[in-house]
Enzyme design. Structure first.
Site, mmCIF file in Angstrom:
data_model
loop_
_atom_site.group_PDB
_atom_site.id
_atom_site.type_symbol
_atom_site.label_atom_id
_atom_site.label_comp_id
_atom_site.label_asym_id
_atom_site.label_seq_id
_atom_site.Cartn_x
_atom_site.Cartn_y
_atom_site.Cartn_z
ATOM 1 N N THR A 130 -6.601 87.355 -62.194
ATOM 2 C CA THR A 130 -5.941 87.909 -60.997
ATOM 3 C C THR A 130 -4.488 88.342 -61.195
ATOM 4 O O THR A 130 -3.926 88.980 -60.312
ATOM 5 C CB THR A 130 -6.007 86.979 -59.763
ATOM 6 N N ASP A 131 -3.867 88.004 -62.316
ATOM 7 C CA ASP A 131 -2.490 88.449 -62.566
ATOM 8 C C ASP A 131 -2.382 89.009 -63.977
ATOM 9 O O ASP A 131 -1.412 88.759 -64.697
ATOM 10 C CB ASP A 131 -1.513 87.292 -62.366
ATOM 11 N N LEU A 132 -3.371 89.815 -64.351
ATOM 12 C CA LEU A 132 -3.495 90.289 -65.727
ATOM 13 C C LEU A 132 -2.697 91.578 -65.903
ATOM 14 O O LEU A 132 -3.255 92.670 -66.012
ATOM 15 C CB LEU A 132 -4.971 90.501 -66.065
ATOM 16 N N HIS A 133 -1.378 91.442 -65.918
ATOM 17 C CA HIS A 133 -0.506 92.597 -66.115
ATOM 18 C C HIS A 133 0.074 92.584 -67.529
ATOM 19 O O HIS A 133 -0.211 91.700 -68.335
ATOM 20 C CB HIS A 133 0.590 92.647 -65.051
ATOM 21 N N ARG B 214 0.745 97.803 -60.331
ATOM 22 C CA ARG B 214 1.985 97.247 -59.778
ATOM 23 C C ARG B 214 3.080 97.168 -60.833
ATOM 24 O O ARG B 214 4.268 97.292 -60.514
ATOM 25 C CB ARG B 214 1.673 95.842 -59.233
#
Length: 308
Positions: free
Chosen positions: A202-205, A238
């Site tokens: 869910t936060d794979l940036h 994002r």
């Protein structure tokens, strides 16, 4: 830099000042935790027989120390991560244990009561921020293939995570009604789709993927949920936002990132696009609640690019 016996650890003061402003999320406030973090770190060093092997690094809510096993000549390089207890971090160790090093940093040991993780050491100086964007997206997509394993039953479901935000969004008067209707309606439709949930990072940036000897890239810092794989891609839009351009260039860049990542991950690009719209809506809600006009404008612009 290896600390002498009895010295340290000392989390950076400036970072502790920042984290002290955080309100409690089911555990200690940031201020209460900041007063205990050095003690918690010392206890973990003693429990796991570790010695600090370098300067501390800080993330958003955790301090990370390079460490080695004490009195072990061939000790592999590790890191000790001690984090402020909050909702998003509570199940990190469960996700890392489920992945068992496949696509993600390897979990050596965990002490959930202290918010501590002992992890393999990756190259913190090399992430995907400076990698050409298509290559970076392809690498993230490849990691998704490894990370999207069947979700363990202990992982919080996406529905339980999203429902409170959707309810709060429906009550806002400072978000355009068309945005509220689109996001809430789309979320309900997508959540109703059949399919077994997978384990989501869910936060794979781009900054949450680090170079590794066995990798070449591995994911760090998951905020795990159980849900459909298409939910995963919004962080790639994002982050490195300025590189998207404006107007028609932004629309093209957004679609290009989704196309490259979905192809590498084996995901349905249209489903991923729709989930990105939903996640834009959640970001819009947060910005409205924080009265952050810049973030509100940014996410409304991104949502429009996804819809055009």
């Amino acid at each position: 830099m290896t600390l002498a016996p009895g010295a340290g650890p000392h989390a950076p003061r400036e970072w502790l000042t920042w984290i002290s402003r955080l309100p409690a999320e089911g555990g200690p406030s940031g201020a209460d935790w900041a007063r205990s973090v050095d003690r918690l770190t010392r206890e973990c060093l003693d429990e796991w027989d570790l010695v600090i092997d370098g300067e501390p690094m800080t993330g958003w809510t955790a301090v990370v120390y390079p460490v080695l096993r004490r009195d072990v000549e061939t000790s592999e390089p590790l890191v000790l991560k001690v984090g402020w207890p909050h909702v998003e971090s509570a199940q990190e160790h469960l996700a890392l244990r489920a992945w068992d090093g496949r696509g993600a940093v390897h979990l050596v040991a965990a002490d959930p009561a202290r918010g501590a993780l002992l992890l393999e050491r990756l190259d913190a100086s090399r992430d995907l921020m400076a990698v050409e964007i298509d290559e970076a997206c392809a690498n993230v997509g490849g990691l998704c293939r490894d990370l999207h394993v069947p979700a363990p039953p202990t992982i919080r479901p996406l529905t339980a995570y999203l429902n409170p935000y959707l309810a709060r969004m429906a009550e806002r008067t400072d978000i355009p009604r068309r945005v509220i209707a689109r996001v809430t309606g789309l979320a309900r439709e997508l959540l109703a789709e059949p399919g077994a949930p997978v384990l989501l990072h869910t936060d794979l940036h781009f900054e949450n993927v680090l170079a590794a000897e066995r990798g070449p890239w591995l994911a760090i810092d998951p905020k795990p949920l159980a849900g459909p794989a298409g939910y995963e891609l919004h962080p790639l839009l994002r982050n490195r936002f300025d590189e998207l351009g404006t107007g028609s260039a932004m629309r093209w860049s957004v679609r290009q990132r989704l196309e490259v990542t979905c192809q590498a991950a084996g995901l349905d690009e249209e489903v991923a696009r729709l989930w990105c719209i939903v996640r834009c809506g959640i970001e819009i809600l947060w910005a409205a609640e924080d009265q952050d006009r810049a973030e509100l404008s940014k996410n409304l612009t991104l949502l429009k690019a996804l819809e055009d």
